[in-house]
Design a protein around this motif. Sequence first.
Motif, mmCIF file in Angstrom:
data_model
loop_
_atom_site.group_PDB
_atom_site.id
_atom_site.type_symbol
_atom_site.label_atom_id
_atom_site.label_comp_id
_atom_site.label_asym_id
_atom_site.label_seq_id
_atom_site.Cartn_x
_atom_site.Cartn_y
_atom_site.Cartn_z
ATOM 1 N N GLU A 3 0.818 -1.221 0.000
ATOM 2 C CA GLU A 3 0.000 0.000 0.000
ATOM 3 C C GLU A 3 0.849 1.267 0.000
ATOM 4 O O GLU A 3 0.510 2.243 -0.674
ATOM 5 N N LYS A 4 1.949 1.261 0.751
ATOM 6 C CA LYS A 4 2.804 2.456 0.802
ATOM 7 C C LYS A 4 3.455 2.728 -0.545
ATOM 8 O O LYS A 4 3.568 3.891 -0.969
ATOM 9 N N GLU A 5 3.900 1.688 -1.211
ATOM 10 C CA GLU A 5 4.552 1.862 -2.509
ATOM 11 C C GLU A 5 3.563 2.359 -3.555
ATOM 12 O O GLU A 5 3.896 3.221 -4.382
ATOM 13 N N ILE A 6 2.333 1.845 -3.522
ATOM 14 C CA ILE A 6 1.310 2.323 -4.455
ATOM 15 C C ILE A 6 0.986 3.780 -4.172
ATOM 16 O O ILE A 6 0.874 4.609 -5.090
ATOM 17 N N ALA A 7 0.841 4.116 -2.884
ATOM 18 C CA ALA A 7 0.532 5.503 -2.510
ATOM 19 C C ALA A 7 1.646 6.450 -2.942
ATOM 20 O O ALA A 7 1.386 7.590 -3.371
ATOM 21 N N GLU A 8 2.891 5.999 -2.865
ATOM 22 C CA GLU A 8 4.029 6.843 -3.265
ATOM 23 C C GLU A 8 3.974 7.158 -4.757
ATOM 24 O O GLU A 8 4.237 8.298 -5.174
ATOM 25 N N ILE A 9 3.618 6.171 -5.575
ATOM 26 C CA ILE A 9 3.506 6.412 -7.015
ATOM 27 C C ILE A 9 2.264 7.245 -7.324
ATOM 28 O O ILE A 9 2.285 8.119 -8.211
ATOM 29 N N ARG A 10 1.171 7.008 -6.627
ATOM 30 C CA ARG A 10 -0.058 7.785 -6.849
ATOM 31 C C ARG A 10 0.190 9.287 -6.645
ATOM 32 O O ARG A 10 -0.394 10.126 -7.342
ATOM 33 N N ARG A 11 1.045 9.604 -5.681
ATOM 34 C CA ARG A 11 1.336 11.027 -5.419
ATOM 35 C C ARG A 11 2.066 11.682 -6.581
ATOM 36 O O ARG A 11 2.142 12.920 -6.652
ATOM 37 N N ARG A 12 2.591 10.866 -7.486
ATOM 38 C CA ARG A 12 3.260 11.423 -8.658
ATOM 39 C C ARG A 12 2.271 12.107 -9.600
ATOM 40 O O ARG A 12 2.656 12.991 -10.364
ATOM 41 N N PHE A 13 1.009 11.715 -9.531
ATOM 42 C CA PHE A 13 0.031 12.214 -10.498
ATOM 43 C C PHE A 13 -0.582 13.522 -10.016
ATOM 44 O O PHE A 13 -1.785 13.672 -9.815
#
Length: 380
Positions: A3-13
């Motif tokens: 979940e943390k890794e997905i959230a980190e990439i989501r913040r890129r958008f």
Amino acid sequence: MNEKEIAEIRRRFNPERSNITAIHGCYVSGQGEIVSRFGQSLASAAQEETESILSVLKRSLSGTLGRQLNDIVFDTRQVVDSEEHRLLMALRDSGLKDEGLTEAFYQRVIESLTMEGPYLILLAHDKYDVPYKARDGAPNPDGSCDVFTYVLCSICPVKETKPALRYDVPESVICSRDVDWLISPPELGFMFPAFDDRAANIYNALYYTRKTDDNHPEFIEGFFKVEPSMPADMQHETFKEVLAESLEEECSYNVVQELQGRLTELVEEHKASKNPEPLTVSKNTLGRMLEACGVAPEKTEAFREKFDEAFDGGALSPGNLISTKEMVIEAPNVTIKVDPEYGDLIETRTIDGRRYIMVRVEGDIEFNGLNVQFESPEQE
């Protein structure tokens, strides 16, 4: 990915954080033919438009692990030498600047996918300078430990609007509104490679599907050449069948209620621990729970065997096996819905040879929204 890794990439958008300067894609007709291709700059677009486009792409990274989001795992043979993996690697490494590669990608998607109606294939490419993290987990903005380069694909249905009347405010007139084509949220999508341990994992892709009852297995098989996982809703239905067939007469209300409670408690403990890794339960964990619920050893052994057959011995998310939001009790002409937290308010009784579902009442009672009094036996 967790979940943390997905959230980190989501913040890129986000326009302030993203290195996505353009999106590429094509419009596919309901007959599976490419009608038009496009490459649209985000640098020259209005901020509101850029935010909307990035928001659509970000939807392909949304949902729950094990339900809308699942790993696509390539085997070693595919990574070493396979057409499907070479295409993804070349697409990422080209930065979407090779028209021949993007065209080959579009055609492969179209050949692998079954969709009703027209849709858009959207492609984005991003380079992320992954920041170092301090011992407390906080990012260190003064340096990066790696550059994570990836592509994100979103496949969005396109809906045609109906002609209608509209009011033109500047002209102060009522006039016709032409037919338009609206982009719907993604039906499916994926990110390649995966962002595991905050670094590129070319053996994995993160796959998204909007519907939990249909993960488009034809696309997973045709495009990635891997065996599709069972959709979350199908896991739920299959688990119920396994439970009923293996427990037989011991599949009682009390056993199922207690199992629901134990699984719900497990989910809550996992949330409280803030562990980013997805929670799963194995046949042995479930078997021990059933034994603790009083199920006979031969029945729990039968459960383990049937679970193995149905799910190939894999571990599953508890959220796919039960509903952690509500308990639903159904009988002919009657449906009772209860928050799992208050499941102990429900009891079953047999009185004078008839079966009853008893609901212990605490507080006021409403009938069709009207507050009513509860009549005690002395008042009847």
